[in-house]
Write a protein that holds these residues in place. Structure first.
Motif, PDB file in Angstrom:
ATOM      1  N   SER A   8       0.917  -1.158  -0.154  1.00  0.00           N
ATOM      2  CA  SER A   8      -0.021   0.183  -0.132  1.00  0.00           C
ATOM      3  C   SER A   8       0.413   1.278   0.138  1.00  0.00           C
ATOM      4  N   CYS A  15      -6.596   1.531  -1.978  1.00  0.00           N
ATOM      5  CA  CYS A  15      -5.535   0.818  -0.875  1.00  0.00           C
ATOM      6  C   CYS A  15      -6.527   0.174   0.494  1.00  0.00           C
ATOM      7  N   PRO A  53      -3.295  -1.516  -4.397  1.00  0.00           N
ATOM      8  CA  PRO A  53      -2.950  -2.201  -4.007  1.00  0.00           C
ATOM      9  C   PRO A  53      -2.759  -3.619  -3.976  1.00  0.00           C
TER      10      PRO A  53
END
Length: 78
Positions: A8, A15, A53
């Motif tokens: 992240s 994220c 992410p």
């Protein structure tokens, strides 16, 4: 218990969404989730800057990249 890493970075709405989905997931077995800020590690920043992410399963380094193409529970239970 299986370890997972969510790659992240700060101020990343995707994220935040991935983390929310992970908290809602119901894996068959307990997991340990580590949230990794890629901006603190240059090698991760270079590799994943535009991909986060990314969810990584520690035991085999399998990656689930956003947008998650596989249900999270399935990835957590594999």
């Amino acid at each position: 218990m299986t370890d997972f890493y969510l790659l992240s970075k700060p101020k990343c709405p995707l994220c935040d969404e991935a983390l929310k989905l992970l908290h809602q997931a119901k894996p068959e077995n307990p997991i340990r989730l580590h949230v990794v800020d890629i901006t603190e590690q240059p090698e991760l920043q270079d590799e994943y800057a535009w991909l986060v992410p990314v969810l990584v399963r520690a035991r085999d380094d399998a990656e689930l990249r956003w947008p998650f193409s596989q249900p999270i529970e399935e990835f957590l239970n594999t």
